[in-house]
Structure formats: structure tokens, C-alpha cells
Design an enzyme around this catalytic site. Structure first.
Site, PDB file in Angstrom:
ATOM      1  N   ILE A 100       1.356  -1.215  -0.171  1.00 58.05           N
ATOM      2  CA  ILE A 100      -0.062   0.050  -0.129  1.00 58.05           C
ATOM      3  C   ILE A 100       1.018   1.132   0.188  1.00 58.05           C
ATOM      4  O   ILE A 100       0.066   2.519  -0.631  1.00 58.05           O
ATOM      5  CB  ILE A 100      -0.922  -0.039   1.640  1.00 58.05           C
ATOM      6  CG1 ILE A 100      -0.168  -0.168   2.815  1.00 58.05           C
ATOM      7  CG2 ILE A 100      -1.956  -0.731   0.911  1.00 58.05           C
ATOM      8  CD1 ILE A 100      -1.064   0.782   3.540  1.00 58.05           C
ATOM      9  N   LYS A 101       1.994   1.364   0.716  1.00 60.95           N
ATOM     10  CA  LYS A 101       2.774   1.998   0.525  1.00 60.95           C
ATOM     11  C   LYS A 101       2.561   3.373   1.151  1.00 60.95           C
ATOM     12  O   LYS A 101       2.654   4.640   0.410  1.00 60.95           O
ATOM     13  CB  LYS A 101       3.829   2.453  -0.624  1.00 60.95           C
ATOM     14  CG  LYS A 101       4.260   1.416  -1.365  1.00 60.95           C
ATOM     15  CD  LYS A 101       5.212   1.586  -2.958  1.00 60.95           C
ATOM     16  CE  LYS A 101       6.309   0.141  -3.118  1.00 60.95           C
ATOM     17  NZ  LYS A 101       5.313  -0.792  -3.837  1.00 60.95           N
ATOM     18  N   ARG A 102       1.554   3.254   2.276  1.00 61.11           N
ATOM     19  CA  ARG A 102       0.939   4.690   2.918  1.00 61.11           C
ATOM     20  C   ARG A 102       1.534   5.459   3.193  1.00 61.11           C
ATOM     21  O   ARG A 102       3.083   4.895   4.283  1.00 61.11           O
ATOM     22  CB  ARG A 102      -0.146   4.616   3.483  1.00 61.11           C
ATOM     23  CG  ARG A 102      -1.302   3.027   3.206  1.00 61.11           C
ATOM     24  CD  ARG A 102      -1.706   4.257   1.621  1.00 61.11           C
ATOM     25  NE  ARG A 102      -3.171   3.296   0.794  1.00 61.11           N
ATOM     26  CZ  ARG A 102      -3.429   3.021   0.116  1.00 61.11           C
ATOM     27  NH1 ARG A 102      -1.536   3.172  -1.190  1.00 61.11           N
ATOM     28  NH2 ARG A 102      -4.808   2.789  -1.082  1.00 61.11           N
TER      29      ARG A 102
END
Lengths: 307, 307
Positions: free
Chosen positions: A104-106
Site C-alpha cells: 500500500i506504500k502509505r
């Protein structure tokens, strides 16, 4: 969760993860035509095609692999219906005994990272009730905000026994533009790696921290350095295969016992049927092609590791 | 879209944007009790409460402001129902003539950034049809991947006449951990700022580029430097008010003509009713309190700018 992941890797003898990134042009025409005929050329149909495609891949490979890594962008692109399939894919993979790494690379300021962490790894409080929303086992996180942007993810992981893979050195061609810049003679990715190791110290599983790192397969010399800088950190390695990373390059991402890293392949597995090597399977047997590509990838990596 | 944003800022004489971040504890109890009574303490109810809350704020402020900035994490936390409200909020704000800045902070390798860019700013191709999915006007983007992670966003912006705000220096306390590191004597955020200006050169609107930058209100000295480094770049400034940024600190984020920056406030506006200063409005008149807080913020910033 890191303990479960390591146990699954040992059991399958497969330090790999299958990237479930159902781009439209990876999904066999047969699946698309069928859902389009039933539901029209709609976002809902695209999401349904992605689901059928994913289910085929999971059913054909779950006994061989420890984990899957769905890239949420490939679901978000189909809107709400796509994200429903992201949830369904995560849940189905878990039913099949797989560990789910939500790619998700949040990452944001603290209060915002807290909302992401609860949504993806923890529980969201509504009145007196608490709900798991996306419920992945691990999530990938972007470190650009520094400690207070990462802390809420660390907190939720501690509470929920989940884990992270924090971006250190990404696999793409221009990753060096900022990540390789020298700070006091040391590249930024090393500073980030040291910080990931530090965050990880307070979050240890049995042998490894449940705070892992992402280091691209396409930069093996850097992987070698980072392996030493972060001895207790599990490394998620994207970029094998289609992006150019080769098995012999990846040996130094692992410890001598064959643990310490898990190598992702997305396109190379899920769209294997498009590769000349697996063309004999035919498009309708895309899942069998994926299974064979998984077997070949495991062999490839284990051979390199045994040398 | 940058031209429209600048025109709206001129027309309203309000270089501000309202951050629509409907955290549960900002939503008045009256709204929550009513939806919980009807729908139970569910994710769906929380999303409905967020929607009613947002609609109240938009209806009370749309004539005063040029834009809103919904933070997607605050919707993602309620799952699919939450993201439906994100879409609905963006669409409703546009109906009311507002520019919508999707605060999504996405960013990944090229093919993945392309999926995000299409989902949020562009159109997604399904068979022979193309769909707008989230359809914001601007999106915030994380630069950690370098050029090839940003390029798909630039391409979609060019095609769709949309825009970006790329993270340069974030407002949170630990943003300096990596962003302030010196590279050849120059902090990393300056390098990122220079790169944003460079990306922006090929994507010019009338006076400003449609590729903007995020620079936190909490670091005014850095804002001053970055304003000079990126003369054609519009700056989105988070961190005013609740996070500590003051109007007099923000003067140097602007050009002499009062343009060049747009200051965000989230909590300070949408939860104004919780602030002693606006307590007389009462919780049920949260929207009126928000309107007054907007008026006061505009006055505060314009007074500082006129000095």
C-alpha cells in the site's frame, strides 16, 4: 506475524512471494470476454475479472508459497468494486493459509498514518465497536515523513502482532535520484536502513523484527550493504524477473541460513503465460503457467542460495 | 486546473483550502447518535456520519473558499463505504464550484503510479470504455521514487488538465529526519524542491505550473527558501493553526501579489466548534462555527499579507 512468515518460508522452502497485481492486460481474454458479456465493460466487470484471475492464481500456487503481495493500486484503479476485490483477495489468501503483504506504500503525518494503520492492519473504532477493515498481515510504508509518520504503524503492529516492510531502496530505475544522495558520505538509503533497523529493535519477533525493509533486486550491491546494516530486518525484495533482478544477485540479501529475505515476483508469475517459456500452457491455462513459474523461481533462487 | 484554482483564489480573495478530514471525534455527537440509531455502530454508519458532516461544512463555506482538500486516509479507514463518501464528497464539492485537492500521497514505481494516476486524476480503460474513478482535480504525490514514479502522474495531468502537489517539506515534527539531511551542503528538501520546479517547467499553466509543492507551515524559514527556488510552483501549505503555523510566518510562501500559495486548515475549521473561541456556536451549529473560522482565517492571512 513475522514468526508465521518465517515458519511458512521454512515449511515451503520458498523464500518468495507472488505479487497479485491484476492489471487488465495480464488477465486472459477468456475471463474478460465472459465477464464483459455478463456485466458490460464496467468497473464492476473489471473487478470481477481481477477476482477470478486472482482466485485462479491462488488456487494453483497456495501450496507452494508462503505469501502473496497484492498491490492496492491495481485494485484502487477499479474504484470501490476493485477495493472490494482487494479485501476479498486478502481474505481468500488467508483462508488458504497464506500470509498477506498489503503493498500500500502509505505514509503521512502521525494522525493520518494512524488512520491508515488502523484501516489496513488494525481495527477502527466506531462507537463501542471495533472493525477490521482491510486486514492485511503486513503493509509496506513510505518513510519520507520520518519517525512520527511511521510510529502509528509501529504501534498498531505491536498491538495486532502484524508487520511492516518500510521502503529503503526501491527497485525502479530512478530510485537513486533522492535515495542515493550522499549524506555525510553515506547514501540516504543507508540512513533510512539504519533507522528501519532501529525502529525494528523495539519490535522483535523470535529471530527477526516484524519491522522489515523493502530493498529492490535491481541494486544487488546496495542490498549486500543493507543486509549487513540491518541484521535482524527481514527484507522484501521486489524487482526479480520482469524488472531485471537475477537470482545470483540476490544471494547477499539473505543470511547464510537462507532466511532474511523474501523475493517478490508479480508479472513473471501471474502473466507467465505471456512469456515464451510458458507459452505452451496456453492463455486459458494461465494458472498452470503461474504454478510452473513459481516452481522455476523457487528452484532458481534456492540453487543460487546453495552455491 | 491551476488556472481555475488561481482564478478561484482571486475571486474569493481567500488563499486557503479547507481540509475535509472527518475523524470520528470531530463529528458532532448529534450526527453520530442519529446515524448509529438508524444503522447501528457500523462502518456504513460512520461513513454516513462523515458524509453529513462534510456536506454541512461544504454548504456553510463553499461561497467563501476556492477549494477543499479531503484526506483520503480518513475515508479509507471506514473501508468501501468510506471511500464511497470520499467520491461523493469530491463530486459534491465540484457541484458547488470548488476545486478538489485529493490528499492521497500516493507514489510508487512507474506502472503502479500509472494506476494511481488514472484512478485519481485520469480515466481507467475497461475494454473500449473509459471511466473516471475518484476524479479529483489535484492530487498530492510522494517523491521518494524519483522521476519515473512521478512521470505517470505528470502525463495524466497533462492529458486531463489536472495538477499535483508533490511533497517537498512536510509539516510534521520529525519531517527533518530525512528531508533536512544535507546533500553537498544543501538539505534534501531543496533538492526535491528544485526537481519539482524542473518537473513543473514542462507543465505550465498561464502563470504557474500545474505541478505544485507541499511545504509545511511549521517551517517558515524553509518555506522562504523554497519559494525562491520554485518561483512558478504553487505551494500547498499544511500545518496552519492546529499544527502550530501562524499567518505572519506564511508571508514568505507567497509572491508579492498575494498569489503562489494556498494554506490548508483542517481541524481548525471543521472542528472549530470544539475551540473555546467558537464554543458559543454550540456543537449542533458546527457548520456555522466552521464558517466563522474560515472568515477569521482569511482575515488573518490577508492581514499578514497586506503588512
Amino acid at each position: 506475524m513475522i514468526n508465521q512468515l518465517v515458519a511458512k518460508i521454512r515449511k515451503t522452502n520458498a523464500p518468495i512471494v507472488v505479487g497479485l497485481d491484476p492489471m487488465m492486460n495480464y488477465i486472459p481474454k477468456e475471463i474478460c470476454s465472459k465477464v464483459f458479456a455478463e456485466m458490460g465493460e464496467t468497473l464492476e466487470a473489471a473487478a470481477e475479472a481481477a477476482w477470478q484471475f486472482n482466485k485462479g492464481i491462488i488456487d494453483a500456487t497456495f501450496d507452494l508459497i508462503p505469501a502473496i503481495k497484492p498491490q492496492i493500486a491495481m485494485y484502487e484503479q477499479f474504484g470501490l468494486e476493485g477495493l472490494k476485490v482487494f479485501q476479498k483477495t486478502c481474505a481468500y489468501a488467508k483462508e488458504k493459509g497464506l500470509v498477506v503483504i498489503g503493498d500500500i506504500k502509505r505514509g503521512d503525518i502521525g494522525s493520518t498514518s494512524a488512520a491508515y494503520a488502523e484501516a489496513h492492519l488494525g481495527k477502527v473504532q466506531i462507537g463501542n465497536k471495533r472493525y477490521s477493515v482491510f486486514n492485511e498481515d503486513f503493509a509496506t510504508v513510505n518513510p519520507y515523513f520520518g519517525t512520527d509518520g511511521v510510529q502509528p504503524f509501529l504501534d498498531v503492529c505491536k498491538e495486532e502482532k502484524k508487520g511492516l516492510f518500510i521502503l529503503v531502496k526501491t527497485s525502479n530505475p530512478s530510485s537513486g535520484e533522492f535515495q542515493d544522495k550522499l549524506v555525510d558520505g553515506k547514501p540516504l538509503y543507508e540512513l533510512v536502513g539504519e533507522q528501519v533497523a532501529k525502529w525494528g529493535e523495539a519490535h522483535m519477533g523470535e529471530t527477526y523484527s516484524y519491522i522489515g525493509a523493502v530493498v529492490g533486486a535491481t541494486y544487488p550491491e546496495m542490498g549486500k550493504v543493507l543486509r549487513k546494516l540491518m541484521p535482524k530486518t527481514y527484507i522484501l525484495v521486489p524487482g526479480y524477473g520482469a524488472q531485471g533482478g537475477k537470482a545470483q544477485d540476490l544471494v547477499h540479501y539473505f543470511h547464510k541460513d537462507g532466511l532474511g529475505a523474501i523475493v517478490n515476483s508479480s508479472r513473471g508469475i501471474i502473466a507467465a503465460y505471456k512469456n515464451e517459456k510458458y507459452a505452451l500452457f496456453g492463455e486459458e491455462h494461465y494458472a498452470d503457467a503461474a504454478r510452473q513459474a513459481v516452481i522455476d523461481m523457487i528452484t532458481d533462487i534456492n540453487e543460487a542460495l546453495s552455491k
